[in-house]
Motif scaffolding. Sequence first.
Motif, PDB file in Angstrom:
ATOM      1  N   TYR A 396       0.845  -1.189   0.000  1.00 35.13           N
ATOM      2  CA  TYR A 396       0.000   0.000   0.000  1.00 35.13           C
ATOM      3  C   TYR A 396       0.884   1.243   0.000  1.00 35.13           C
ATOM      4  O   TYR A 396       1.871   1.310   0.741  1.00 35.13           O
ATOM      5  N   ARG A 407      -2.790   0.307  -4.223  1.00 31.28           N
ATOM      6  CA  ARG A 407      -2.526  -1.038  -3.705  1.00 31.28           C
ATOM      7  C   ARG A 407      -2.069  -1.923  -4.857  1.00 31.28           C
ATOM      8  O   ARG A 407      -2.621  -1.833  -5.956  1.00 31.28           O
ATOM      9  N   PHE A 463     -10.419  -3.311   1.101  1.00 27.23           N
ATOM     10  CA  PHE A 463      -9.843  -2.098   0.521  1.00 27.23           C
ATOM     11  C   PHE A 463     -10.950  -1.056   0.333  1.00 27.23           C
ATOM     12  O   PHE A 463     -11.128  -0.475  -0.721  1.00 27.23           O
TER      13      PHE A 463
END
Length: 667
Positions: A396, A407, A463
């Motif tokens: 990340y 990401r 995410f």
Amino acid sequence: TTTGGVLAAGTTTVVPTTTGGVLAAGTILSSLKDEIEHTSLKKVSDDHAASVANLQHGRQLIEDCSQELSTPNTVNLQTQVSSLKTAAAECEIKVGELLSKKSVASVSLDTAINSTDDIPCYDLKGFTAVEVSAKLSQIRSIVQGHETTISDLKGKYDDAKADYDSNETQCANTTGLWKSESCMLEGAIVTELGVYSDCRSKKLKEFEHLWGNETKRAAVRKKDYVAYTKIMCYINVLSETDAEQQQKLLNTCGQAASTDHLDLVKPSTPAAADTTQLESVKQEVQDVCGVVVAATTVTKTTTDYSTTVTTSEGCPFSATGVLDAEDTDADLKGFKGGFTDGTYGYLLPFNNGAYFGKVARFDLADFNSVAVLDLTSTDPDLKGFLGGFKDDTYGYLVPYANGKVARFDLATFSNVAVLDLTGTDTDLRGFFGGFTDDTYGYLVPYGNGAKQGKVARFDLATFSNVAVLDLTSTDTDLKGFVGGFADDTYGYLVPYENRAKHGKVARFDLASFSSVSVLDLTSTDPDLKGFLGGFADGTYGYLVPYNNGAGSSSGNGAAFGKVARFDLASFNSVAVLDLTSTDTDLKGFFGGFIDGTYGYLVPHHNGAYFGKVARFDLAGFNNVSVLDLTSSDPDLKGLYGGFTAGTYGYLVPWSNGAPFGKVARIT
């Protein structure tokens, strides 16, 4: 009801086809029964099996942490150290024998030289020429005998001395190498034990979380099983044509079905790995290393350069190589921060003359083999990052130029995904560093045009699910942080500047993402402000000194060198280590890292770009050592952050007056 038939369906309206109670819905009921038996109940059974497998897998992950111990690198080092120890012992015996031989030869030579005192001395006055000639011949013969003996003994002494000197030098090199490799082995073992301990702690925590989730799933499954079996029972009642038998079946439907077969049994926790042998080896090499390196100068030579490092105490501290990422791609320069997954090192793109988005990956094994991932191919906004972190699957990158977190997949070094934080809150941009607690990612607030204090949190698994914690609601000074870290309970943010340089460390509860506390370091020492980055060793938090704004009306101030340490448990007990007491150049660092034994600070700018890495002992918070990277390569200065992998540390290239791409490796 109908004549001759009791309908167990109760409130359900069923239309009989005959007086005898044969149900027209029979085919439908049969189909429903089959659906429940072969789909719904099977799913319950399959889910139970999956939970059992998940728990076994979770247990296995705990056990697999032992693979972090006795890695090939450590085993090879142990073999080398053992071989060098034997060679050192053997050569010391041989050197002792040669010293004795040299001493014997020296005594023999001295004795022969001293024996020249027996050469006769005559008063030849009054002797005849014949008598004089005879006496001179006698003396000449004696002198020649002494000359021959002394010459022979001198040759033997010279040979013995040369043999001793040569073997003594070789033995000293062997012994020195043994001691140097012992220190490398100590570092490798300390790293392994630390990685193992962290792995086991993390996996135990994950297993307890898994057990909690699976027990909740099991409770739901049991309810489903009871409901399905009851429905099956009622279907059997409805399908039965005999009224008496139908009533008997109906009576059983009120009894709850046993769910004992769906009980989950918590797997036993694997015993901790036996590290007795490793601890024993560590103690042995610590004894060797501690004796050798205290107050010594260590010289290490590689194929392309040599560097001499003076250390005050502890293991040898040296540079072992340089990797120029620009040799692969001229854009690969101007990084800020990096991390490792144990196989590769990753450099995070910031500004190479302009914001850019090329992540550089290099192979740790050969310290070569650079690969590039251009994030802007996915989204042109993915550039200008300040730091990053990883979990077991992804890397990340922390956005500074905007609010888009990038990401990528570690395994493939591809599959870029984007999370735009500004979709949650337009203030969520301009972050400076981040960290993870293995469930969430946390981004450290710095400035988005003005200094800000909103911590952003997102769910690593999805995410998504962005949450915001505004620190200024607790204290309006809590903004302008650079870097942070976490222990098992709290997140910590490193103070740099708000309206001016400040020293207020912010702490928040990870579980609730709230409960903000403040530790003002300037209450201990007014110089303790203006830090860039930090790290924790499980007991203490350490803050890296950069520039505290002291001595300047503008607040820009000067670099300083006071490392601040505070107790994590009490969030208090501040201690100070002034690096400039060891070397006045030791100030103005950008980030740092630990290896389990030492803390390392990465040199950036102390009034000028510099390259002196500072190392200190974690246990005593003392014993500062210095490694000047510019002795190896004058470009190695103005670095930003770093990380450890195995027995090496890697320092990230930022700017030494201009963006550059040379990664420095130290051991």
